[in-house]
Design an enzyme around this catalytic site. Sequence first.
Site, PDB file in Angstrom:
ATOM      1  N   ARG A 190       8.946 -26.061  18.548  1.00 42.52           N
ATOM      2  CA  ARG A 190       8.567 -25.631  17.200  1.00 42.52           C
ATOM      3  C   ARG A 190       9.325 -24.352  16.810  1.00 42.52           C
ATOM      4  O   ARG A 190       9.592 -24.108  15.641  1.00 42.52           O
ATOM      5  CB  ARG A 190       7.052 -25.412  17.090  1.00 42.52           C
ATOM      6  CG  ARG A 190       6.556 -25.428  15.637  1.00 42.52           C
ATOM      7  CD  ARG A 190       5.115 -24.940  15.504  1.00 42.52           C
ATOM      8  NE  ARG A 190       4.982 -23.580  15.953  1.00 42.52           N
ATOM      9  CZ  ARG A 190       4.215 -23.166  16.961  1.00 42.52           C
ATOM     10  NH1 ARG A 190       3.463 -24.025  17.619  1.00 42.52           N
ATOM     11  NH2 ARG A 190       4.185 -21.899  17.302  1.00 42.52           N
ATOM     12  N   TYR A 196      12.610 -28.955  -9.924  1.00 43.61           N
ATOM     13  CA  TYR A 196      11.887 -30.059  -9.285  1.00 43.61           C
ATOM     14  C   TYR A 196      10.365 -29.798  -9.395  1.00 43.61           C
ATOM     15  O   TYR A 196       9.894 -28.686  -9.142  1.00 43.61           O
ATOM     16  CB  TYR A 196      12.325 -30.142  -7.816  1.00 43.61           C
ATOM     17  CG  TYR A 196      11.622 -31.169  -6.993  1.00 43.61           C
ATOM     18  CD1 TYR A 196      11.622 -32.512  -7.363  1.00 43.61           C
ATOM     19  CD2 TYR A 196      10.953 -30.816  -5.836  1.00 43.61           C
ATOM     20  CE1 TYR A 196      10.971 -33.461  -6.592  1.00 43.61           C
ATOM     21  CE2 TYR A 196      10.307 -31.760  -5.053  1.00 43.61           C
ATOM     22  CZ  TYR A 196      10.315 -33.084  -5.439  1.00 43.61           C
ATOM     23  OH  TYR A 196       9.672 -34.017  -4.679  1.00 43.61           O
ATOM     24  N   ASP A 208      18.808 -23.764  -4.994  1.00 41.94           N
ATOM     25  CA  ASP A 208      18.540 -25.093  -4.438  1.00 41.94           C
ATOM     26  C   ASP A 208      19.768 -25.950  -4.743  1.00 41.94           C
ATOM     27  O   ASP A 208      20.020 -26.311  -5.890  1.00 41.94           O
ATOM     28  CB  ASP A 208      17.263 -25.672  -5.071  1.00 41.94           C
ATOM     29  CG  ASP A 208      16.915 -27.054  -4.512  1.00 41.94           C
ATOM     30  OD1 ASP A 208      17.810 -27.723  -3.967  1.00 41.94           O
ATOM     31  OD2 ASP A 208      15.741 -27.454  -4.643  1.00 41.94           O
ATOM     32  N   LYS A 231      18.207 -35.793   1.158  1.00 40.74           N
ATOM     33  CA  LYS A 231      19.034 -36.449   0.135  1.00 40.74           C
ATOM     34  C   LYS A 231      20.470 -36.627   0.625  1.00 40.74           C
ATOM     35  O   LYS A 231      20.700 -37.368   1.548  1.00 40.74           O
ATOM     36  CB  LYS A 231      18.983 -35.633  -1.161  1.00 40.74           C
ATOM     37  CG  LYS A 231      17.591 -35.134  -1.532  1.00 40.74           C
ATOM     38  CD  LYS A 231      16.652 -36.263  -1.859  1.00 40.74           C
ATOM     39  CE  LYS A 231      15.324 -35.705  -2.346  1.00 40.74           C
ATOM     40  NZ  LYS A 231      14.277 -36.701  -2.435  1.00 40.74           N
TER      41      LYS A 231
HETATM   42  C1  LIG Z   1      16.104 -30.602  -6.145  1.00 43.00           C
HETATM   43  C2  LIG Z   1      15.100 -30.859  -5.076  1.00 43.00           C
HETATM   44  N1  LIG Z   1      14.669 -29.842  -4.319  1.00 43.00           N
HETATM   45  C3  LIG Z   1      13.753 -30.036  -3.349  1.00 43.00           C
HETATM   46  C4  LIG Z   1      13.209 -31.273  -3.105  1.00 43.00           C
HETATM   47  C5  LIG Z   1      12.192 -31.432  -2.039  1.00 43.00           C
HETATM   48  O1  LIG Z   1      12.760 -32.031  -0.923  1.00 43.00           O
HETATM   49  P1  LIG Z   1      11.922 -32.884   0.148  1.00 43.00           P
HETATM   50  O2  LIG Z   1      11.518 -34.156  -0.518  1.00 43.00           O
HETATM   51  O3  LIG Z   1      12.883 -33.047   1.278  1.00 43.00           O
HETATM   52  O4  LIG Z   1      10.740 -32.050   0.505  1.00 43.00           O
HETATM   53  C6  LIG Z   1      13.626 -32.361  -3.872  1.00 43.00           C
HETATM   54  C7  LIG Z   1      13.051 -33.689  -3.657  1.00 43.00           C
HETATM   55  O5  LIG Z   1      13.269 -34.614  -4.388  1.00 43.00           O
HETATM   56  C8  LIG Z   1      14.596 -32.144  -4.897  1.00 43.00           C
HETATM   57  O6  LIG Z   1      15.025 -33.155  -5.662  1.00 43.00           O
END
Ligand SMILES: Cc1ncc(COP(=O)(O)O)c(C=O)c1O
Length: 391
Positions: free
Chosen positions: A60, A113, A185, A209
């Site tokens: 962890r 998001y 992000d 992704k």
């Molecule tokens: C731009 C963006 N940031 C963060 C996330 C969150 O990622 P996760 O689904 O791996 O938690 C997503 C998920 O779709 C996203 O599209």
Amino acid sequence: MADHTRVDDATTCARPSEEPPSATRPLSPPLVLSSVYQVEDLAQVDSIYNGDSAGFIYARDSHPNAAQLAAKLALLEGAEAALVCGSGMAAESALFLASLDAGDHIALSEGLYGRTVGLVGRELARFGIECSYFDATDAESLRAALRPKTRLVFVETISNPLMRVADIPGLAGIAHEAGVLLAVDHTFAPLLCRPIDLGADFVLHSATKLIGGHSDVTLGIVAGRKVKIDRLANLASTFGLTGNAFDSWLALRGLSTLSLRVGRTSTTALEIANRLSQNSSVMKVNYPGLASHPDHAIAARLFPEGYGAMMSFDVGGREQADRFIRRLEHIPYAPSLGDVSTTLSHPTTTSHRFLSPDQWVQQGITLGLIRLSIGLEDVEDLWRDLEQGLA
Ligand SMILES: Cc1ncc(COP(=O)(O)O)c(C=O)c1O
């Protein structure tokens, strides 16, 4: 005479196995599933915990597969260090929890998001953390969103679903003038640019992704200065936010083809965006590579080698969107992104489902909007399917 080297079968079964002797090393990174490591003695445990010698103790806290993935990602992002977390949201949670105390403030770009908005606006708000919003495409708008207690500015390089492009250098300048850190992000835009080179302090990815690239990983990454990442790593282990070995191994494998995938999908996406723009069933196409996109100028400046795999387009209304989805033969309606195959999503029934119709209007998100994540198919095969959907 009794054989004293022989132990009971129960003992043989229970004892840890020895590593087979080998003068060679595997070319492909071994998957290390062990949740705990054998320590020689007390001096060694002290030395590892004090950071005087390299080693792993408890998964962890850290493990070889996460360490390998983090090292490669830090290199790609031009960061001193990176931390692998259990999901993109876990990476955001680690960053926010490490950066913000009760009474602090965070400035968020509009159209983030949905879960990010929920994390800050609902969950962190319960701990007295406040937020305000600005337009990431207009760096000057950040000034009005900053407050004396602002500790962090958070933006997405390319927003969902309208593919607005953040003015990262402009935002970094204004944030730093105010003594505030900028986090980006970069989920929609890996390798298109390096946010840290453009002035960001942290860069985050949902490795679920494009980095994973095959829709079989759930993982997140945050990269930045070593001193900051060390603090995040400690916090992430305490909150239980770190990533597991198998997903780290898969994401590292995904990274080995990332550059090829980004190049290929950028080329295909630009071609598809151009063709969609000329199709009479399509009202509007949102792709930063198109001259018609409101942020094309900044995108051309930030992304010298291509505009990425993500686009959206409007087919007129909910009914038309539904018909389009049903008529497609190969492109699945699968509300994620970054797969080797092209997938589509429908924002008002998935990612933006929980916004009100007023909020959709405010953000420019329409019922006929379809989001495409372009994959590695031949462009003509892909277009044939899209044309069939639009017919
Ligand atoms: C731009 C963006 N940031 C963060 C996330 C969150 O990622 P996760 O689904 O791996 O938690 C997503 C998920 O779709 C996203 O599209």
